[in-house]
Design an enzyme around this catalytic site. Structure first.
Site, PDB file in Angstrom:
ATOM      1  N   GLN A 143      -9.603  -4.435   7.589  1.00  0.00           N
ATOM      2  CA  GLN A 143      -8.782  -4.056   8.730  1.00  0.00           C
ATOM      3  C   GLN A 143      -9.356  -2.837   9.459  1.00  0.00           C
ATOM      4  O   GLN A 143      -8.634  -2.097  10.117  1.00  0.00           O
ATOM      5  CB  GLN A 143      -7.344  -3.767   8.274  1.00  0.00           C
ATOM      6  CG  GLN A 143      -6.636  -4.990   7.716  1.00  0.00           C
ATOM      7  CD  GLN A 143      -5.170  -4.738   7.428  1.00  0.00           C
ATOM      8  OE1 GLN A 143      -4.358  -4.601   8.335  1.00  0.00           O
ATOM      9  NE2 GLN A 143      -4.823  -4.672   6.153  1.00  0.00           N
ATOM     10  N   ASP A 187      -4.565   8.007   3.166  1.00  0.00           N
ATOM     11  CA  ASP A 187      -4.055   6.696   3.578  1.00  0.00           C
ATOM     12  C   ASP A 187      -4.912   6.153   4.721  1.00  0.00           C
ATOM     13  O   ASP A 187      -5.487   6.926   5.498  1.00  0.00           O
ATOM     14  CB  ASP A 187      -2.594   6.857   4.026  1.00  0.00           C
ATOM     15  CG  ASP A 187      -1.903   5.529   4.262  1.00  0.00           C
ATOM     16  OD1 ASP A 187      -2.396   4.501   3.763  1.00  0.00           O
ATOM     17  OD2 ASP A 187      -0.862   5.516   4.947  1.00  0.00           O
ATOM     18  N   GLU A 188      -4.991   4.832   4.845  1.00  0.00           N
ATOM     19  CA  GLU A 188      -5.733   4.170   5.933  1.00  0.00           C
ATOM     20  C   GLU A 188      -7.165   4.714   6.044  1.00  0.00           C
ATOM     21  O   GLU A 188      -7.657   5.037   7.131  1.00  0.00           O
ATOM     22  CB  GLU A 188      -4.999   4.347   7.275  1.00  0.00           C
ATOM     23  CG  GLU A 188      -3.579   3.817   7.295  1.00  0.00           C
ATOM     24  CD  GLU A 188      -3.492   2.295   7.364  1.00  0.00           C
ATOM     25  OE1 GLU A 188      -4.528   1.628   7.220  1.00  0.00           O
ATOM     26  OE2 GLU A 188      -2.374   1.785   7.552  1.00  0.00           O
ATOM     27  N   LYS A 204       0.822  -1.218   0.000  1.00  0.00           N
ATOM     28  CA  LYS A 204       0.000   0.000   0.000  1.00  0.00           C
ATOM     29  C   LYS A 204       0.852   1.262   0.000  1.00  0.00           C
ATOM     30  O   LYS A 204       0.617   2.187  -0.786  1.00  0.00           O
ATOM     31  CB  LYS A 204      -0.920  -0.020   1.225  1.00  0.00           C
ATOM     32  CG  LYS A 204      -1.603   1.293   1.538  1.00  0.00           C
ATOM     33  CD  LYS A 204      -2.459   1.182   2.770  1.00  0.00           C
ATOM     34  CE  LYS A 204      -1.663   0.959   4.036  1.00  0.00           C
ATOM     35  NZ  LYS A 204      -0.866   2.135   4.437  1.00  0.00           N
ATOM     36  N   THR A 205       1.843   1.316   0.881  1.00  0.00           N
ATOM     37  CA  THR A 205       2.684   2.510   0.998  1.00  0.00           C
ATOM     38  C   THR A 205       3.464   2.742  -0.291  1.00  0.00           C
ATOM     39  O   THR A 205       3.597   3.878  -0.762  1.00  0.00           O
ATOM     40  CB  THR A 205       3.655   2.365   2.187  1.00  0.00           C
ATOM     41  OG1 THR A 205       2.893   2.178   3.383  1.00  0.00           O
ATOM     42  CG2 THR A 205       4.528   3.597   2.335  1.00  0.00           C
ATOM     43  N   ARG A 263      -0.448 -10.546  10.613  1.00  0.00           N
ATOM     44  CA  ARG A 263       0.815  -9.958  11.096  1.00  0.00           C
ATOM     45  C   ARG A 263       1.962 -10.951  10.926  1.00  0.00           C
ATOM     46  O   ARG A 263       3.130 -10.564  10.981  1.00  0.00           O
ATOM     47  CB  ARG A 263       0.732  -9.603  12.586  1.00  0.00           C
ATOM     48  CG  ARG A 263      -0.296  -8.551  13.033  1.00  0.00           C
ATOM     49  CD  ARG A 263      -0.294  -7.312  12.210  1.00  0.00           C
ATOM     50  NE  ARG A 263      -1.254  -7.416  11.128  1.00  0.00           N
ATOM     51  CZ  ARG A 263      -1.204  -6.687  10.026  1.00  0.00           C
ATOM     52  NH1 ARG A 263      -0.235  -5.838   9.828  1.00  0.00           N
ATOM     53  NH2 ARG A 263      -2.126  -6.822   9.083  1.00  0.00           N
TER      54      ARG A 263
END
Length: 655
Positions: A255, A224-225, A33-34, A602
């Site tokens: 998420q 973002d997010e 994503k980043t 994770r």
């Protein structure tokens, strides 16, 4: 020019090179994503978009800085004109220019959560509410009520009824306090963190000329997010993009786990309804986890009805199936976790590549005890944030008084550090200072010292000497770094630390590190504004991140965005994951399943999911626990082992 097709996978490439308009990017866990956001900004710049026309909203300043630094290295040009940062920092930036249109001074002070609680306490005192005689909520609880009401756009009465029903009979008094709190903030020309967002939205809604100016300036808005935004934040970006509609939001509905603090799942789910012409992209290629871990994660989240369907695909080769561990009791569970970690360490795995995750902090007690017994180093992701610690706020209160002599909260903290100045004496002193045009000038006069209560004159004199020493510095030398150094070495604050704290040397080291952090600021007000914003950030925003070789113990919420080679998810029994009380909330089970999904994703190499079969409580005695429904719905434990997406270990004997 960047060779985008070589540096990105096809999913990322389509997002990065897409034209304008509303774009919804559903970025699965570990899907880059980043990287996608970073290259999108780089592509805009290479396409001729001016840096000052780009707005990047994130949830940590660190994330924004990291992305923009990476963009700068990609396009080899200065990106400082791009506005990137948290929603709070962006709102703060706009309000510094336009707060006067809302009736505030442009030089308003930002108050953090502790200062906000003090204003509420002051309102309670003014209303003569005696909290000692009745079971009245403390000021921090009232602050939480007010904050939740604002961030969820519900009334304070509704918040009390749903979250604090035991205070329902006190609703009239709490409403009175809330109203007076708002008035006091206006009178003091201060804003709390929630005000930054609410007032920014109000500015955009009520002043079309300002909205036009800002929406014309920021031609491309990236978020973002996005799944973590609340109603106000979503409205802010909708307003800023209302003129050109070049809005790209990136997030993962799977998420979305922060409803308890006001995040609104509907923002991402309903985005296509608000923007019917939006283009939807999915990033489903996962670079983090093995295929076996992702298979379990996909099977789990598929049980949620309210979602954008997606399936993570691993680029990694085959690995070990996740392990479901049924332990006889909680002590056996802790014993297993510690023993397995000890084995991993002996095989060469660094402790810092291992995490133990849980739904609630108390779930980790037995594991902590076992780690201590076996001498396994660990770090718990909890505790007070660096910038909210008392000694940090003590030192910055001097600067706040110098920058804004009308800052009652800073004066209160500052004076009450000195001998014989308590709450009552402070109120007497402030009642006189408050009437002056410049309280600082008045405070430094000999005439004022004579009218201070005799018992406090020594303390006031000491404080006055320190402030005069600070003011005696030449203006170019009056920078945060030098002020911190002066307070420690000439202002007797080192002695104050030694007189008041058992860990004085550690706190002094904190202040030295704060001085290092302050070195990049030439102006006190810039430093104070940055600090006020930082107090609302997560631990990753601290001055010094110590990457020590320790096992990480963390709640799932605090682990979001992080990854480890080996993850142990403990207490995975029904009623614990999902947490029983969370199931009573609307949409609670689906959010708990998303939380389980976050925990599972994770893990990079191996995942252990454990739960005790038996538990003991003093009130009930021994209880038999069922495995989490999130396990049994993936594959009933009755099916053959080779057909399940996990291995099953049962530990009833000594491990």
């Amino acid at each position: 020019m960047i060779e985008y097709e070589k540096e990105l996978n096809p999913e990322q490439y389509r997002v990065v090179t897409e034209q304008g308009g509303p774009l919804l990017v559903l970025a699965g866990a570990g899907s880059g994503k980043t990287r996608t956001l970073t290259y999108r900004v780089a592509h805009l710049l290479e396409s001729g978009v001016r840096a000052e026309s780009i707005l990047l909203a994130t949830f940590t300043n660190k994330a924004a800085h990291a992305m923009l630094n990476r963009v700068e290295s990609l396009v080899h040009c200065y990106t400082g004109k791009i506005i990137g940062g948290t929603f709070h920092s962006i709102a703060h930036r706009f309000l510094r220019s336009y707060a006067f249109r809302l009736g505030y001074l442009n030089s308003f002070t930002i108050v953090d959560s502790e200062d906000a609680r003090q204003v509420i306490a002051s309102a309670m005192a003014e209303l003569k509410i005696d909290t000692k005689l009745t079971k009245f909520p403390k000021n921090n609880i009232i602050a939480e009520m007010i904050s939740l009401a604002l961030n969820t756009e519900t009334t304070l009465e509704e918040v009390i009824a749903s979250r604090y029903p035991f205070f329902l009979h006190l609703s009239p008094e709490i409403l009175q306090i809330a109203r007076l709190y708002e008035q006091k903030k206006k009178d003091l020309s201060v804003m709390d963190f929630d005000d930054l967002l609410a007032n920014c939205r109000r500015l955009l809604r009520e002043h079309p000329d300002i909205l036009h100016t800002l929406s014309q300036r920021f031609q491309y808005v990236l978020v973002d997010e996005y799944q973590d935004t609340n109603i106000i934040q979503a409205d802010m970006v909708d307003l800023l993009a209302s003129g050109h509609r070049n809005l790209m939001v990136v997030g993962d509905d799977s998420q979305s786990i922060y409803s308890f603090r006001g995040a609104n799942f509907e923002n991402i789910i309903r985005f296509p309804e608000r923007y019917p012409d939006c283009k939807i992209f999915k990033l489903e290629t996962n670079y983090r986890s093995t295929p076996e871990i992702l298979h379990l994660a996909n099977l789990s989240i598929n049980n949620n009805e309210n979602q954008f369907p997606k399936a993570l695909k691993s680029v990694r080769s085959k690995g070990m199936r996740p392990v479901i561990v049924s332990a006889q009791n909680v002590l056996k569970q802790a014993d297993f976790v510690a023993q397995r970690i000890a084995e991993l360490a002996r095989s060469g795995v660094p402790f810092c590549e291992i995490a133990v995750l849980y739904r609630a902090h108390y779930h980790s007690m037995e594991v902590q005890m076992e780690f201590v017994r076996r001498d396994i180093p660990f770090d718990i992701r909890s505790g007070i944030r660096f910038f909210e610690q008392a000694h940090i706020k003590d030192v910055t209160s001097y600067m706040r008084v110098l920058v804004n002599p009308n800052d009652e909260l800073a004066w209160r903290r500052l004076l009450m550090m000195y001998p014989k100045i308590g709450k009552v004496t402070f109120e007497k002193i402030w009642s006189r200072l408050n009437k002056q045009d410049n309280p600082l000038e008045t405070f430094l006069t000999d005439a004022f010292l004579k009218i201070v209560p005799k018992s406090a004159q020594n303390g006031v004199g000491l404080c006055r000497n320190v402030l005069m020493t600070l003011l005696s510095l030449d203006v170019p030398d009056r920078i945060p770094e030098k002020i911190i150094d002066l307070l420690l070495n000439k202002g007797d604050y080192r002695t104050y630390l030694q007189d008041n704290y058992s860990d004085a040397s550690a706190r002094e080291e904190d202040l030295i590190q704060l001085g290092n952090f302050a070195a990049k600021f030439e102006r006190m007000d810039d430093f104070l504004n940055e600090l006020a914003l930082l107090t609302n950030m997560s631990k990753e925003e601290e001055i010094e991140e110590r990457q020590e070789d320790k096992v990480i113990l963390s709640t799932i919420h605090q682990a979001k965005g992080l990854e480890w080679s080996y993850v142990f998810l403990i207490w995975c029994a029904d009623g614990m994951i999902p947490l029983r009380r969370a199931l009573k909330e609307p949409g609670g089970e689906e959010e708990e399943r998303r939380l389980f999904y976050v925990a599972v994703t994770r893990a990079k190499d191996q995942l252990y999911i454990s739960s005790p079969v038996l538990d003991y409580t003093r009130s009930v005695g021994t209880l038999t626990l069922s495995p989490s429904r999130f396990i049994s719905e993936i594959a009933p434990l009755s099916v053959q082992d080779e057909q399940r997406p996990f291995e099953q270990w049962t530990l009833f004997d000594e491990y």
